[in-house]
Design a protein around this motif. Structure first.
Motif, PDB file in Angstrom:
ATOM      1  N   HIS A 176       0.803  -1.222   0.000  1.00  0.00           N
ATOM      2  CA  HIS A 176       0.000   0.000   0.000  1.00  0.00           C
ATOM      3  C   HIS A 176       0.840   1.278   0.000  1.00  0.00           C
ATOM      4  N   GLN A 177       2.179   1.120   0.012  1.00  0.00           N
ATOM      5  CA  GLN A 177       3.044   2.298   0.058  1.00  0.00           C
ATOM      6  C   GLN A 177       3.371   2.782  -1.353  1.00  0.00           C
ATOM      7  N   ARG A 178       3.430   4.094  -1.528  1.00  0.00           N
ATOM      8  CA  ARG A 178       3.652   4.667  -2.861  1.00  0.00           C
ATOM      9  C   ARG A 178       4.977   4.208  -3.452  1.00  0.00           C
ATOM     10  N   TRP A 179       5.989   4.009  -2.586  1.00  0.00           N
ATOM     11  CA  TRP A 179       7.322   3.671  -3.093  1.00  0.00           C
ATOM     12  C   TRP A 179       7.459   2.191  -3.453  1.00  0.00           C
ATOM     13  N   PHE A 180       6.472   1.379  -3.120  1.00  0.00           N
ATOM     14  CA  PHE A 180       6.558  -0.044  -3.439  1.00  0.00           C
ATOM     15  C   PHE A 180       6.277  -0.232  -4.929  1.00  0.00           C
ATOM     16  N   GLY A 181       7.256  -0.765  -5.650  1.00  0.00           N
ATOM     17  CA  GLY A 181       7.191  -0.748  -7.102  1.00  0.00           C
ATOM     18  C   GLY A 181       6.546  -1.946  -7.759  1.00  0.00           C
ATOM     19  N   SER A 182       6.082  -2.921  -6.993  1.00  0.00           N
ATOM     20  CA  SER A 182       5.551  -4.149  -7.597  1.00  0.00           C
ATOM     21  C   SER A 182       4.127  -4.437  -7.147  1.00  0.00           C
ATOM     22  N   LYS A 183       3.316  -3.382  -7.157  1.00  0.00           N
ATOM     23  CA  LYS A 183       1.908  -3.555  -6.782  1.00  0.00           C
ATOM     24  C   LYS A 183       1.240  -4.536  -7.752  1.00  0.00           C
ATOM     25  N   GLY A 184       0.449  -5.430  -7.191  1.00  0.00           N
ATOM     26  CA  GLY A 184      -0.263  -6.390  -8.018  1.00  0.00           C
ATOM     27  C   GLY A 184       0.466  -7.707  -8.214  1.00  0.00           C
ATOM     28  N   ARG A 185       1.783  -7.761  -7.909  1.00  0.00           N
ATOM     29  CA  ARG A 185       2.507  -9.032  -8.039  1.00  0.00           C
ATOM     30  C   ARG A 185       2.230  -9.896  -6.809  1.00  0.00           C
ATOM     31  N   GLU A 186       2.107 -11.192  -7.029  1.00  0.00           N
ATOM     32  CA  GLU A 186       1.827 -12.119  -5.932  1.00  0.00           C
ATOM     33  C   GLU A 186       3.113 -12.435  -5.170  1.00  0.00           C
ATOM     34  N   TRP A 187       3.043 -12.302  -3.848  1.00  0.00           N
ATOM     35  CA  TRP A 187       4.198 -12.596  -3.003  1.00  0.00           C
ATOM     36  C   TRP A 187       4.272 -14.106  -2.754  1.00  0.00           C
ATOM     37  N   ALA A 188       5.456 -14.686  -2.954  1.00  0.00           N
ATOM     38  CA  ALA A 188       5.660 -16.099  -2.620  1.00  0.00           C
ATOM     39  C   ALA A 188       6.293 -16.239  -1.237  1.00  0.00           C
ATOM     40  N   ASP A 189       7.177 -15.288  -0.900  1.00  0.00           N
ATOM     41  CA  ASP A 189       7.864 -15.373   0.394  1.00  0.00           C
ATOM     42  C   ASP A 189       8.397 -13.993   0.750  1.00  0.00           C
ATOM     43  N   VAL A 190       8.641 -13.774   2.044  1.00  0.00           N
ATOM     44  CA  VAL A 190       9.246 -12.527   2.500  1.00  0.00           C
ATOM     45  C   VAL A 190      10.134 -12.830   3.700  1.00  0.00           C
ATOM     46  N   THR A 191      11.338 -12.265   3.691  1.00  0.00           N
ATOM     47  CA  THR A 191      12.269 -12.373   4.811  1.00  0.00           C
ATOM     48  C   THR A 191      12.803 -10.985   5.119  1.00  0.00           C
ATOM     49  N   GLU A 192      13.354 -10.835   6.311  1.00  0.00           N
ATOM     50  CA  GLU A 192      13.922  -9.534   6.666  1.00  0.00           C
ATOM     51  C   GLU A 192      15.092  -9.722   7.614  1.00  0.00           C
ATOM     52  N   ASP A 193      16.011  -8.749   7.578  1.00  0.00           N
ATOM     53  CA  ASP A 193      17.023  -8.661   8.630  1.00  0.00           C
ATOM     54  C   ASP A 193      17.133  -7.196   9.014  1.00  0.00           C
ATOM     55  N   GLY A 194      17.404  -6.942  10.281  1.00  0.00           N
ATOM     56  CA  GLY A 194      17.426  -5.564  10.756  1.00  0.00           C
ATOM     57  C   GLY A 194      18.491  -5.314  11.791  1.00  0.00           C
ATOM     58  N   PHE A 195      18.714  -4.038  12.067  1.00  0.00           N
ATOM     59  CA  PHE A 195      19.674  -3.617  13.094  1.00  0.00           C
ATOM     60  C   PHE A 195      19.208  -2.278  13.645  1.00  0.00           C
ATOM     61  N   PHE A 196      19.727  -1.915  14.804  1.00  0.00           N
ATOM     62  CA  PHE A 196      19.312  -0.665  15.443  1.00  0.00           C
ATOM     63  C   PHE A 196      20.173   0.488  14.933  1.00  0.00           C
ATOM     64  N   LEU A 197      19.505   1.530  14.450  1.00  0.00           N
ATOM     65  CA  LEU A 197      20.203   2.747  14.039  1.00  0.00           C
ATOM     66  C   LEU A 197      20.385   3.686  15.228  1.00  0.00           C
TER      67      LEU A 197
END
Length: 461
Positions: free
Chosen positions: A14-35
């Protein structure tokens, strides 16, 4: 953390910057750190999306964390995550003003935080400690303005390699080009695969206050012309031709300095053939989406064939790649050219390829056409307005070419098959865009194709 990836799966499309609206997601992973571990806590996440069609993309998502909901940040809420038996609330950190100070603090200190590296340019004051105000209306990136001094552009989609916007601005800063906003620093992040180059996360530039973007100025001029029923374009108080000429000179200056400080290479026969083949392929794909293009296909393919056979001399160099009136600012002292990242939808490597400066000229000529004709959408059968739009476009296209020629010694808008082909290729792209997003605007690029493929067409008409 599955709870977090579930939030991203729900929130990102739903974010304007997301460039693949309408594509079906198969999987999602993430890694993060504290800024930053202050109040609020700020973390940075790389979200990797795998699509059902086999494609993959990585996005940068900074989050700010609160132990209770914040009413004024409701529109920035990503979601709530259970933490030690209670809920912690995650917000888009770039829209949480209290969470925007760490970026510039780390730039001033040339910090390394986790995999992220901060690189100040070392040439000017960075407003450390100020909060950033988000710029509304952006598409593929997110920008923050810090006071009246600096603007931070965050690249949401990550790709290995130095972003052209940073690379070109750094080169033009060294050339002391007066038509750019100087680079103050950039931020990069290591790739999890050590074989890949770092990705550019963000860049900091000098902010240009009290400036007007070219599109608004140009369309105001068109409105002035439409309001004067019996005056020609050169008789209206809001005549834009002088600004168009100065913009042409600014474009030529930027091109000349890019050629001085970045690689160049003469075009050979294979380059012309490759350019023509790419245009032909794009046309074939576009006709599937916009059937109305079929009636122009013969003329377009003849134009592309003339490029394949062309031997007009071209020195390939780095170019802007997405130049139009919305990418330039008029200040009290002249024109500033913005956003050298090229078309964000194209792969980064493709955006860094050497090209003809005529591609940028064609983009600006198309933009003059759009500025002149966008108000015809409301009254498509108004013959007088259509005539006046043509008159305004021709006058300003010619003025832009005059400015470019005077500054560079090169006439970009003569009988160049390459320029006409670049314009036509851009118009085909516009047809696809309008068909998908603004069908009522489709008439603008479609009408221009008749002119571009006509026997007596010239690029400055």
């Amino acid at each position: 953390m599955k709870a977090l990836t579930d939030l991203f799966r729900e929130w990102m499309p739903h974010q304007r910057w997301f460039g693949s609206k309408g594509r079906e997601w198969a999987d999602v992973t993430e890694d993060g750190f504290f800024l930053d571990r202050g109040n609020p806590v700020v973390s940075v996440h790389r979200v990797r999306v795998a699509y059902a069609d086999g494609g993959k993309e990585t996005y940068l998502v900074p989050l700010s964390w609160r132990d209770h909901p914040v009413e004024e940040l409701e529109s920035a809420l990503v979601g709530a995550v259970a933490n030690d038996g209670r809920e912690t609330y995650a917000y888009d950190a770039l829209r949480d003003r209290e969470a925007t100070t760490p970026w510039l603090i780390h730039l001033v200190n040339a910090s390394t935080v986790g995999p992220m590296h901060f690189h100040p340019a070392g040439v000017a004051y960075i407003p450390e400690g100020l909060p950033g105000d988000i710029v509304s209306g952006e598409q593929s990136n997110t920008s923050l303005i810090y006071g009246q001094e600096a603007i931070l552009k965050v690249f949401r989609r990550l790709e290995p390699g130095l972003n052209p916007d940073v690379e070109v601005h750094d080169a033009l800063r060294q050339a002391e080009n007066k038509h750019i906003a100087p680079l103050l620093g950039h931020i990069a992040i290591d790739d999890p695969d050590p074989a890949n180059a770092q990705a550019t996360v963000a860049m900091l530039q000098t902010f240009v206050p009290n400036a007007s973007d070219g599109w608004r100025l140009a369309t105001a001029s068109v409105r002035d012309l439409y309001a004067e029923g019996d005056l020609h374009a050169d008789e209206v108080g809001g005549d834009f031709a002088g600004e168009s000429e100065r913009l042409g000179a600014a474009t030529a200056s930027v091109h000349a300095d890019m050629a001085k400080v970045l690689p160049t290479e003469p075009a050979d026969e294979s380059w012309y053939a490759a350019v023509a083949a790419q245009m032909d392929e794009r046309l074939t794909a576009a006709i599937e989406i916009v059937p109305q293009l079929a009636e122009h296909a013969e003329g377009l393919r003849a134009l592309y064939a003339s490029v394949a056979d062309s031997r007009e001399p071209v020195l390939r160099q780095r170019v802007h790649g997405d130049l139009h009136l919305g990418q330039v600012l008029r200040t009290a002292t002249g024109w500033i050219v913005l956003d050298f990242e090229g078309e964000p939808a194209r792969p980064l490597a493709a955006r860094r390829e050497l090209d003809s400066p005529l591609r940028d000229v064609a983009g600006m000529l198309r933009s003059f056409d759009y500025a002149a004709r966008h108000m015809l959408v409301e009254q498509p059968d108004d013959a007088q307005r259509a005539y006046r739009a043509q008159e305004w476009a021709a006058r300003n296209r010619a003025a832009y070419c005059t400015g470019y020629s005077t500054a560079s010694g090169l006439d970009p808008c003569g009988e160049s098959p390459l320029l006409r082909a670049f314009e036509a290729d851009k118009a085909v792209y516009e047809c696809v865009y309008e068909a998908r997003n603004r069908p009522h605007w489709l008439m603008i690029p479609l009408n221009s194709l008749s002119r571009l493929t006509g026997p007596r067409s010239t690029s400055s008409e």
